[in-house]
Design an enzyme around this catalytic site. Structure first.
Site, PDB file in Angstrom:
ATOM      1  N   ASN A 136       2.813   5.745   6.517  1.00 23.51           N
ATOM      2  CA  ASN A 136       1.719   6.363   5.765  1.00 23.51           C
ATOM      3  C   ASN A 136       2.099   7.788   5.358  1.00 23.51           C
ATOM      4  OD1 ASN A 136       0.654   4.009   6.732  1.00 23.51           O
ATOM      5  ND2 ASN A 136      -1.332   4.871   7.209  1.00 23.51           N
ATOM      6  N   ALA A 184       0.849  -1.194   0.000  1.00 25.62           N
ATOM      7  CA  ALA A 184       0.000   0.000   0.000  1.00 25.62           C
ATOM      8  C   ALA A 184       0.880   1.239   0.000  1.00 25.62           C
ATOM      9  CB  ALA A 184      -0.919   0.010   1.221  1.00 25.62           C
ATOM     10  N   HIS A 185       0.280   2.364  -0.323  1.00 23.20           N
ATOM     11  CA  HIS A 185       0.977   3.653  -0.291  1.00 23.20           C
ATOM     12  C   HIS A 185       2.246   3.610  -1.160  1.00 23.20           C
ATOM     13  CE1 HIS A 185      -1.759   4.392   2.959  1.00 23.20           C
ATOM     14  NE2 HIS A 185      -1.215   3.468   3.710  1.00 23.20           N
ATOM     15  N   GLN A 186       2.089   3.169  -2.407  1.00 26.21           N
ATOM     16  CA  GLN A 186       3.249   3.121  -3.292  1.00 26.21           C
ATOM     17  C   GLN A 186       3.789   4.528  -3.515  1.00 26.21           C
ATOM     18  OE1 GLN A 186       0.422   1.471  -3.871  1.00 26.21           O
ATOM     19  NE2 GLN A 186       1.119  -0.640  -3.642  1.00 26.21           N
ATOM     20  N   MET A 187       5.106   4.640  -3.507  1.00 28.12           N
ATOM     21  CA  MET A 187       5.762   5.950  -3.625  1.00 28.12           C
ATOM     22  C   MET A 187       6.987   5.840  -4.524  1.00 28.12           C
ATOM     23  SD  MET A 187       5.721   6.877   0.443  1.00 28.12           S
ATOM     24  CE  MET A 187       5.195   5.323   1.164  1.00 28.12           C
TER      25      MET A 187
END
Length: 211
Positions: free
Chosen positions: A187, A143-146
Site C-alpha cells: 500500500n 488496487a493501488h495502481q502505480m
C-alpha cells in the site's frame, strides 16, 4: 474485512453449502496475499467503440508467487491458533484443527500449538499441489495502481521529470501514485503523500517566482 466483500470470493459449491458455512463463521478474519506482479497485460483501442480494452491474465510466474503468499498466510493463521483455515482456492477443502483439551485446561491447547502439526503440513502439501493447478481460476483483484506516468531523468525514461513536470507539456504537473518509478508492492499511501508534498512544494516555489 466486510463480510459481503470476502464471502463473495468463497469457492462456490452450491447455495446451501454457502449459507450454512457463512452462518457458522460468526468469528472470522480474512487476509490477502499481495503480489507485485512481474509480467504485464495489454491495452488497445476497441475498433468499434474507440474505448480502451484491457487484457490481463496473471502469468504462471505471478500465480506461483500468489500461491506462496497464500501458503504463508495459512501458516500465520495456524500459528495464531485458527480453528479453521479456508484458503479460498477451488477444490481445496479447509483445514480443521483438531484441538485436544484435557480437563478444560486452556494451557493444553496452547501446548498443542507448539508441537509440529503433521496433519497441517500434509494439508499444506495438498494446497500446494491443487493450488498450482486451480489458482488460475481463483479471484484476483487489482488496487493501488502505480507507475503509469512514471518519473524519469529524460523523456525516454518517463512521462514526468523528478519534480513531477510532464516532459511534453511543461505547464502540467502530476502528483499522485502514477509518477512512481515502479510499483512499491505494498500500500503506497505514505510514499504517495511524500511525493505529492515534494511536487506541490516545487510548484509553490515556481509560482512564488512568477514562473
Amino acid at each position: 474485512m466486510v463480510p459481503y466483500t470476502i464471502l463473495s470470493n468463497k469457492p462456490w459449491r452450491g447455495g446451501i453449502d454457502f449459507k450454512t458455512s457463512a452462518a457458522r463463521l460468526a468469528h472470522f478474519e480474512t487476509f490477502i496475499a499481495l503480489v507485485r506482479d512481474r509480467d504485464t497485460g495489454s491495452v488497445h483501442v476497441d475498433p468499434d467503440t474507440g474505448r480502451p480494452r484491457v487484457h490481463y491474465t496473471p502469468s504462471a510466474f505471478d500465480r506461483a508467487h500468489a500461491l506462496e503468499g497464500i501458503l504463508a498466510l495459512c501458516r500465520l493463521c495456524h500459528a495464531s491458533g485458527a480453528r479453521e483455515i479456508h484458503p479460498f482456492l477451488p477444490e481445496v477443502e479447509p483445514f480443521i484443527r483438531q484441538v485436544a483439551k484435557k480437563n478444560n485446561d486452556d494451557d493444553k491447547e496452547e501446548e498443542s500449538r507448539a508441537v509440529p502439526d503433521l496433519a497441517f503440513e500434509a494439508w499444506l502439501d495438498g494446497v500446494r499441489a491443487v493450488g498450482s493447478r486451480t489458482i488460475a481460476h481463483s479471484p484476483f483483484a487489482s488496487a493501488h495502481q502505480m507507475g503509469s506516468c512514471r518519473m524519469g531523468s529524460h523523456p525516454g525514461e518517463g512521462v514526468v521529470d523528478g519534480r513531477g513536470r510532464a516532459w511534453e507539456a511543461r505547464s502540467l504537473f502530476v502528483a499522485d501514485a502514477s509518477v512512481f518509478p515502479s510499483a512499491s508492492g505494498v500500500n503506497p499511501m505514505v510514499t504517495n503523500m511524500a511525493i505529492a508534498d515534494w511536487i506541490a512544494r516545487g510548484v509553490a516555489k515556481e509560482l512564488a517566482k512568477g514562473e
